[in-house]
Structure formats: structure tokens, C-alpha cells
Design an enzyme around this catalytic site. Sequence first.
Site, PDB file in Angstrom:
ATOM      1  N   PRO A   9       0.589  -1.530   0.396  1.00 41.65           N
ATOM      2  CA  PRO A   9      -0.555   0.020  -0.528  1.00 41.65           C
ATOM      3  C   PRO A   9       0.729   1.311  -0.122  1.00 41.65           C
ATOM      4  O   PRO A   9       1.809   1.247   0.809  1.00 41.65           O
ATOM      5  CB  PRO A   9      -1.208   0.066   1.341  1.00 41.65           C
ATOM      6  CG  PRO A   9      -0.063  -0.660   2.417  1.00 41.65           C
ATOM      7  CD  PRO A   9       0.127  -2.304   1.082  1.00 41.65           C
ATOM      8  N   ASN A  10       0.206   2.435  -0.590  1.00 45.57           N
ATOM      9  CA  ASN A  10       1.092   3.401  -0.551  1.00 45.57           C
ATOM     10  C   ASN A  10       2.113   3.854  -1.972  1.00 45.57           C
ATOM     11  O   ASN A  10       2.297   5.691  -1.877  1.00 45.57           O
ATOM     12  CB  ASN A  10       1.123   3.977   0.404  1.00 45.57           C
ATOM     13  CG  ASN A  10      -0.187   4.437   1.416  1.00 45.57           C
ATOM     14  OD1 ASN A  10      -1.268   4.784   0.543  1.00 45.57           O
ATOM     15  ND2 ASN A  10      -0.298   3.890   2.411  1.00 45.57           N
ATOM     16  N   ARG A  17       5.463  10.797  -1.967  1.00 42.20           N
ATOM     17  CA  ARG A  17       5.050  11.214  -0.917  1.00 42.20           C
ATOM     18  C   ARG A  17       6.195  11.024   0.218  1.00 42.20           C
ATOM     19  O   ARG A  17       7.269  10.115   0.207  1.00 42.20           O
ATOM     20  CB  ARG A  17       4.991   9.385  -0.564  1.00 42.20           C
ATOM     21  CG  ARG A  17       4.139   8.759   0.471  1.00 42.20           C
ATOM     22  CD  ARG A  17       3.726   6.722   0.561  1.00 42.20           C
ATOM     23  NE  ARG A  17       3.830   6.103   1.670  1.00 42.20           N
ATOM     24  CZ  ARG A  17       4.498   5.455   2.095  1.00 42.20           C
ATOM     25  NH1 ARG A  17       4.283   4.817   1.479  1.00 42.20           N
ATOM     26  NH2 ARG A  17       3.726   4.809   3.594  1.00 42.20           N
ATOM     27  N   TYR A  22      10.785   8.828   1.838  1.00 39.21           N
ATOM     28  CA  TYR A  22      11.481   8.020   0.136  1.00 39.21           C
ATOM     29  C   TYR A  22      12.352   8.363  -1.315  1.00 39.21           C
ATOM     30  O   TYR A  22      11.845   7.522  -2.217  1.00 39.21           O
ATOM     31  CB  TYR A  22       9.584   7.428   0.419  1.00 39.21           C
ATOM     32  CG  TYR A  22       8.953   6.652   1.434  1.00 39.21           C
ATOM     33  CD1 TYR A  22       9.489   5.385   2.484  1.00 39.21           C
ATOM     34  CD2 TYR A  22       8.366   7.405   2.150  1.00 39.21           C
ATOM     35  CE1 TYR A  22       9.307   4.781   2.897  1.00 39.21           C
ATOM     36  CE2 TYR A  22       7.696   6.852   3.878  1.00 39.21           C
ATOM     37  CZ  TYR A  22       8.086   5.529   3.458  1.00 39.21           C
ATOM     38  OH  TYR A  22       7.556   4.529   4.796  1.00 39.21           O
ATOM     39  N   ASN A  74       7.669  -5.793  -0.867  1.00 40.16           N
ATOM     40  CA  ASN A  74       7.696  -4.795  -0.423  1.00 40.16           C
ATOM     41  C   ASN A  74       6.313  -4.507   0.183  1.00 40.16           C
ATOM     42  O   ASN A  74       5.251  -3.536  -0.502  1.00 40.16           O
ATOM     43  CB  ASN A  74       8.345  -3.302  -1.161  1.00 40.16           C
ATOM     44  CG  ASN A  74       8.234  -2.161   0.052  1.00 40.16           C
ATOM     45  OD1 ASN A  74       8.187  -2.266   1.048  1.00 40.16           O
ATOM     46  ND2 ASN A  74       9.544  -1.032   0.504  1.00 40.16           N
ATOM     47  N   ALA A  77       2.754  -1.224   4.692  1.00 35.45           N
ATOM     48  CA  ALA A  77       2.352  -0.721   5.835  1.00 35.45           C
ATOM     49  C   ALA A  77       2.250  -2.646   6.273  1.00 35.45           C
ATOM     50  O   ALA A  77       2.284  -2.800   7.940  1.00 35.45           O
ATOM     51  CB  ALA A  77       1.400   0.010   6.321  1.00 35.45           C
ATOM     52  N   GLU A  98      12.912  -9.437   1.415  1.00 39.31           N
ATOM     53  CA  GLU A  98      11.804  -7.788   1.476  1.00 39.31           C
ATOM     54  C   GLU A  98      13.143  -7.151   0.934  1.00 39.31           C
ATOM     55  O   GLU A  98      14.177  -6.924   2.004  1.00 39.31           O
ATOM     56  CB  GLU A  98      11.761  -8.978   2.883  1.00 39.31           C
ATOM     57  CG  GLU A  98      10.596  -7.525   3.868  1.00 39.31           C
ATOM     58  CD  GLU A  98       9.960  -7.706   5.147  1.00 39.31           C
ATOM     59  OE1 GLU A  98       8.833  -9.137   5.225  1.00 39.31           O
ATOM     60  OE2 GLU A  98      10.065  -6.843   5.638  1.00 39.31           O
ATOM     61  N   HIS A 100      12.714  -2.378   2.303  1.00 39.76           N
ATOM     62  CA  HIS A 100      11.987  -1.636   1.917  1.00 39.76           C
ATOM     63  C   HIS A 100      13.305  -0.376   1.898  1.00 39.76           C
ATOM     64  O   HIS A 100      14.142  -0.568   1.982  1.00 39.76           O
ATOM     65  CB  HIS A 100      11.351  -1.038   3.857  1.00 39.76           C
ATOM     66  CG  HIS A 100      11.150  -2.103   3.958  1.00 39.76           C
ATOM     67  ND1 HIS A 100       9.850  -1.822   3.581  1.00 39.76           N
ATOM     68  CD2 HIS A 100      11.293  -3.627   5.091  1.00 39.76           C
ATOM     69  CE1 HIS A 100       9.457  -3.522   4.842  1.00 39.76           C
ATOM     70  NE2 HIS A 100      10.459  -4.477   5.531  1.00 39.76           N
ATOM     71  N   ARG A 107      12.961   3.716  12.097  1.00 40.81           N
ATOM     72  CA  ARG A 107      12.586   4.476  12.907  1.00 40.81           C
ATOM     73  C   ARG A 107      11.010   4.408  13.813  1.00 40.81           C
ATOM     74  O   ARG A 107      11.437   4.043  15.016  1.00 40.81           O
ATOM     75  CB  ARG A 107      11.715   4.881  11.485  1.00 40.81           C
ATOM     76  CG  ARG A 107      12.184   4.666   9.660  1.00 40.81           C
ATOM     77  CD  ARG A 107      11.853   5.066   8.540  1.00 40.81           C
ATOM     78  NE  ARG A 107      10.545   5.588   8.946  1.00 40.81           N
ATOM     79  CZ  ARG A 107       9.530   5.309   7.549  1.00 40.81           C
ATOM     80  NH1 ARG A 107       8.929   4.627   6.892  1.00 40.81           N
ATOM     81  NH2 ARG A 107       8.046   6.333   7.674  1.00 40.81           N
TER      82      ARG A 107
HETATM   83  C1  DQA Z   1       8.655   1.411   3.585  1.00 41.92           C
HETATM   84  C2  DQA Z   1       8.061   1.129   5.370  1.00 41.92           C
HETATM   85  C3  DQA Z   1       7.064   0.860   6.022  1.00 41.92           C
HETATM   86  O1  DQA Z   1       7.412   0.693   7.302  1.00 41.92           O
HETATM   87  C4  DQA Z   1       5.728   2.318   5.678  1.00 41.92           C
HETATM   88  O2  DQA Z   1       4.563   1.768   6.045  1.00 41.92           O
HETATM   89  C5  DQA Z   1       6.007   1.979   3.735  1.00 41.92           C
HETATM   90  C6  DQA Z   1       7.044   2.256   3.492  1.00 41.92           C
HETATM   91  C7  DQA Z   1       9.787   1.269   3.107  1.00 41.92           C
HETATM   92  O3  DQA Z   1       9.754   1.125   1.840  1.00 41.92           O
HETATM   93  O4  DQA Z   1      10.401   2.015   3.778  1.00 41.92           O
HETATM   94  O5  DQA Z   1       5.103   2.042   3.273  1.00 41.92           O
HETATM   95  O6  DQA Z   1       7.998  -0.145   3.264  1.00 41.92           O
END
Ligand code: DQA
Length: 151
Positions: A9-10, A17, A22, A74, A77, A98, A100, A107
Site C-alpha cells: 500500500p501507498n 510521498r 522515500y 515490499n 505498512a 523483503e 524497504h 524509525r
Molecule cells: C516501507 C516502510 C514501511 O514502514 C511503510 O509503511 C511503507 C514503506 C519502506 O519501503 O520503507 O509504506 O515499507
Amino acid sequence: MKILVISGPNLQLLGVRKPEIYGTVTLQDIENDLQISAASLGMNISFFQSNHEGEIVDRIAAARGEQIDGIIINPAAYTHTSVAIRDALEAVAIPAVEVHLSNIHGREEFRRKSLTAAMCIGQISGFGPDGYRLALQALAYRLNRRNQNNI
Ligand code: DQA
């Protein structure tokens, strides 16, 4: 070798964003770059992004029937909340990495725990878009070694 890249998501909002966290690279930029890297490694790569947990679970389950050899995920959230995505990764048992963009360990407290990482070969966190390229290389090493050893 077939690789599937799953974005949670997102992540479709990358570029706009929270650029201070990011960066300004878009998901499309990351996917274009991965496409080039995959071609140079002789890998076939496909992409999936969803804001919905169940759709991600369904996509992981479908990967098995499609003979996907490796997954880069990835979960965004959902990393921190989703037993369902964790169970899907465990069920299909396809080698996964995985990724990020940010360093989730540096964080907020709630981001430091990943429910999904334990079902992956490993986690790459904090290298921005480079993390995806590193993940692809890590999968290439792992899958080549597996093919050589016939396991
Ligand atoms: C994320 C880190 C997550 O905590 C966050 O909710 C994201 C992006 C990252 O790529 O750093 O949406 O996965």
C-alpha cells in the site's frame, strides 16, 4: 528464471510521498530499472502493486501455479501487521527477499518489527531504490546456487 515484484500500500505514491524519507524516485522508475537489471541477468520479471491485503495474498498464492522462482516484496505498512501475507509467503515457499526503501529499524518503534521478514531469505532495508537491485542480485545468487546443487 521468473521473478515477481510485489509492492504494498501507498507505494504507488512514491515520488510525491514524504520525499524526505522515500526520495523522489517513482515506483515506475524502480520497475523500469529492475526490468533492465533483470534482462542483464537473463531473468524474466513481472510487477504487482496493491493497496489491499487480500489481493496481495491472492497474488502470492497464484505465483506458485505460475512457476515463479523468486519474489521481491515490499509489503509496506502490511510488513508490520499482516499475518495473512506472512502465512501466504510461508505457504508457497518461494524464495523471497523483503525490501524497504527506508531503514525501518531507525524509525518509529512500530516499524521495527516485521511479521513477514521471517518468511523471506532476508531483508534489505535503508538503501532506497538500490535495495531492489540488491534484492534481485541476492535472488540471482541464491537461485543459481540452488540450480547448481539441484535443490
Ligand atoms: C516501507 C516502510 C514501511 O514502514 C511503510 O509503511 C511503507 C514503506 C519502506 O519501503 O520503507 O509504506 O515499507
